[in-house]
Design an enzyme around this catalytic site. Sequence first.
Site, PDB file in Angstrom:
ATOM      1  N   TYR A  98      -7.188 -19.191   7.949  1.00 18.82           N
ATOM      2  CA  TYR A  98      -6.283 -18.105   7.577  1.00 18.82           C
ATOM      3  C   TYR A  98      -5.336 -18.528   6.454  1.00 18.82           C
ATOM      4  CZ  TYR A  98      -7.577 -15.575  11.853  1.00 18.82           C
ATOM      5  OH  TYR A  98      -8.268 -14.915  12.825  1.00 18.82           O
TER       6      TYR A  98
ATOM      7  N   HIS B 279      -3.684  -6.568   7.671  1.00 18.54           N
ATOM      8  CA  HIS B 279      -4.688  -7.621   7.822  1.00 18.54           C
ATOM      9  C   HIS B 279      -6.046  -7.025   8.220  1.00 18.54           C
ATOM     10  CE1 HIS B 279      -6.083 -11.738   8.943  1.00 18.54           C
ATOM     11  NE2 HIS B 279      -6.846 -11.041   9.777  1.00 18.54           N
ATOM     12  N   GLU B 280      -6.053  -6.235   9.266  1.00 15.79           N
ATOM     13  CA  GLU B 280      -7.339  -5.681   9.735  1.00 15.79           C
ATOM     14  C   GLU B 280      -7.927  -4.736   8.694  1.00 15.79           C
ATOM     15  OE1 GLU B 280      -8.270  -7.471  11.962  1.00 15.79           O
ATOM     16  OE2 GLU B 280      -6.392  -8.136  12.841  1.00 15.79           O
TER      17      GLU B 280
ATOM     18  N   ASP C 230     -14.821 -20.014  19.336  1.00 16.52           N
ATOM     19  CA  ASP C 230     -13.503 -19.575  19.823  1.00 16.52           C
ATOM     20  C   ASP C 230     -12.530 -20.744  19.914  1.00 16.52           C
ATOM     21  OD1 ASP C 230     -14.124 -16.898  20.125  1.00 16.52           O
ATOM     22  OD2 ASP C 230     -14.856 -17.160  22.168  1.00 16.52           O
TER      23      ASP C 230
ATOM     24  N   MET D 180      -8.517  -6.543  15.743  1.00 17.81           N
ATOM     25  CA  MET D 180      -9.918  -6.824  15.462  1.00 17.81           C
ATOM     26  C   MET D 180     -10.420  -5.741  14.517  1.00 17.81           C
ATOM     27  SD  MET D 180     -12.500  -8.770  15.853  1.00 17.81           S
ATOM     28  CE  MET D 180     -13.929  -8.416  14.839  1.00 17.81           C
ATOM     29  N   GLU D 181     -11.010  -6.214  13.430  1.00 17.41           N
ATOM     30  CA  GLU D 181     -11.349  -5.336  12.311  1.00 17.41           C
ATOM     31  C   GLU D 181     -12.626  -4.526  12.519  1.00 17.41           C
ATOM     32  OE1 GLU D 181     -11.420  -8.672  12.480  1.00 17.41           O
ATOM     33  OE2 GLU D 181     -12.945  -9.567  11.184  1.00 17.41           O
TER      34      GLU D 181
ATOM     35  N   HIS E 234      -9.752  -6.580   5.978  1.00 16.18           N
ATOM     36  CA  HIS E 234     -11.110  -6.991   6.340  1.00 16.18           C
ATOM     37  C   HIS E 234     -12.158  -5.962   5.901  1.00 16.18           C
ATOM     38  CE1 HIS E 234     -10.865 -10.747   8.520  1.00 16.18           C
ATOM     39  NE2 HIS E 234      -9.974 -10.302   9.385  1.00 16.18           N
TER      40      HIS E 234
ATOM     41  N   GLU F  62     -11.317 -14.862   6.831  1.00 12.22           N
ATOM     42  CA  GLU F  62      -9.907 -14.842   7.227  1.00 12.22           C
ATOM     43  C   GLU F  62      -8.943 -15.268   6.112  1.00 12.22           C
ATOM     44  OE1 GLU F  62      -9.070 -13.234   9.688  1.00 12.22           O
ATOM     45  OE2 GLU F  62     -10.899 -13.146  10.906  1.00 12.22           O
TER      46      GLU F  62
END
Length: 614
Positions: free
Chosen positions: A394, A308-309, A386, A283-284, A312, A331
């Site tokens: 993505y 990836h994070e 969610d 989680m970024e 962000h 994403e």
Amino acid sequence: MPLSRWFIVSMALGATVSAEAESDPHSYAEPAVVSVSALALDLNVDFAKRELAGTAELKLHWHDASARTLVLDTRDLKIDKVEAIGSDGKAAAATFKLDARDAIFGSALRIQLKQPAPIVRIHYRSVPEASGLQWMKPEQTSSKKHPFMFSQSQAIHARSWIPLQDTPSVRFTYTAHIKAPKALRVVMSADNDAKHTLDGDYSFSMKQAIPSYLLALAVGEIDVRETGPRTAVFAEPYIVTKAAKEFEDTEKMVAAAEKIYGPYRWDRYDILVLPASFPFGGMENPRVTFATPTVIAGDKSLVGLIAHELAHSWSGNLVTNANAQHMWLNEGFTTYVENRIIEAVYGKDVATMQLVVDDQELHAEMAKMKPAEQLLVTDLKGIDPDEGLSGVPYDKGRWFLRFLESRYGRDAFDPFVRSYFDHFAFQSIITDQFLAYYTDNLAKKFPGKVSQAEIDEWLHQPGVPANAPIAHSVRFDVVDKASSDFLAGKLAAKDIPAKAWVTYEWLRFINALPAKPDLAQMKALDQAWKLTGSGNAEIAFRWYVATVRAGYTDARPQIAAFIERIGRRKLVVPIYEELAKTDDGKQFAIAVYKKAKPGYHPLTQGSVDKALGL
Ligand code: BES
Ligand code: ZN
């Protein structure tokens, strides 16, 4: 920016719709009327009660001078008192009403004010089951000595621990004063001080304006190791040294991203490794990515998650989707940038293998999805954000950007993306704003390269367009040959040339197993390559799904250990889903889940309940 100015700007741009004009379907807040510009938290962390209690002060910016109601998002919060603070600093009680609870969105908190107060102070408490928090007993941690708690606010769980405008269209700065038991460290998505004495009294300040889903808090027995001039790893003592080694290339990644996309704007980039129950891979959270320990494979093969994070920090944290319907802006861009970072630091071979596996898995996933779910820009009214999670924002998003890259060439595309990040820095936008910027700054400069119809197909049609660039990995040619020979019975398991295979080569191989793999072949593979019990979580969970399909029940003890230890949804939910397909498998799954459930995060519990039909 006041509403009126927004509309003028939008009108000057022609038909462009601004983020303000499109309301967020997942929030009760009315940011066009009044928006929060700063948050001041003062909270006590009570492990015995599993409660955060204290005050949130919201600094307000009224856009409609005649308005007197402030609507906030909450979910299961206990509101004790609300005060309006006047410009003279004096507090006066304000009346408020908490709406009935909606299962997805929580309860709107309606605060009635006598005048448009510059500050509102809310006295409140969270509940032990808060959807955005996980509280762990000492026995659930590695050292078993201290309790641990952490938040996960995205998509809409910040409202379960702070009353606020829980929509990414609103950005605010924040400060926090957090009191926790002595000996524990408090970490937030703000200015962490690695040298802070463990006195239980922490103050934070986040001077860059962020959306609510980036608010983050963790408290536990947390140690620190520096990995570079502006990078460090925070983790439970048992894993901090290993984590620092695994993530030693972080500074290289930051530098690689800066080279293409401009300076890193958040000062530090630290990583907090959480207990294995963390429901996501990463989680970024700004300045401190929260990460699962399951990416620590020992050989850096899963550090794409850090790339990836980190990515962000540009796509998402700097330029933010104004609501979840435009999640591909977060994403998709991030998955694209992630791959560019991996290419820069680890080479084209590795980056290409990742693309090929991800493209293939996206196709497999989309084959099971409804056409409407395959769109990059989606309609999520009434839908739990969610639940809407899939590979589409993505990997289809990333593929769209690679398509643009392939048509314009990196010489034109890289500076365009960099200028896009600069242009919309610290703003929240929707797809139309991206498109208007793209049209003016890329399409018009290089006419004839991409048609409007092609763009529309990528954004608004299901599937992957036929013009998508196809990635090809020569290393996979070897894997594919071995795989087809093995499956045809022409190559023994032990003769598969896999000694030097890296993670992605194994993923390619496992993904090529048939829908119902042959039991004897599974056993032979396991004997030769010890896949059951693999320390690599990405290999392990795909392999375990295959063992269930094959009816290879010898793997069950290790499957049980895996899903009891790990709470990351992506890794455990597919195993539960596969087990649930047979009566015997389902019985086994339910028995394991009984033991695992108390250690799972509320989000993972929800997903597993669904997978098992509970
Ligand atoms: N921001 C996401 C996690 C997220 C998305 C949480 C939507 C809640 C709602 C994060 O950046 C992410 O994508 N994590 C992935 C990592 C992966 C794609 C490398 C994950 O957790 O698996
Ligand atoms: Zn992401």
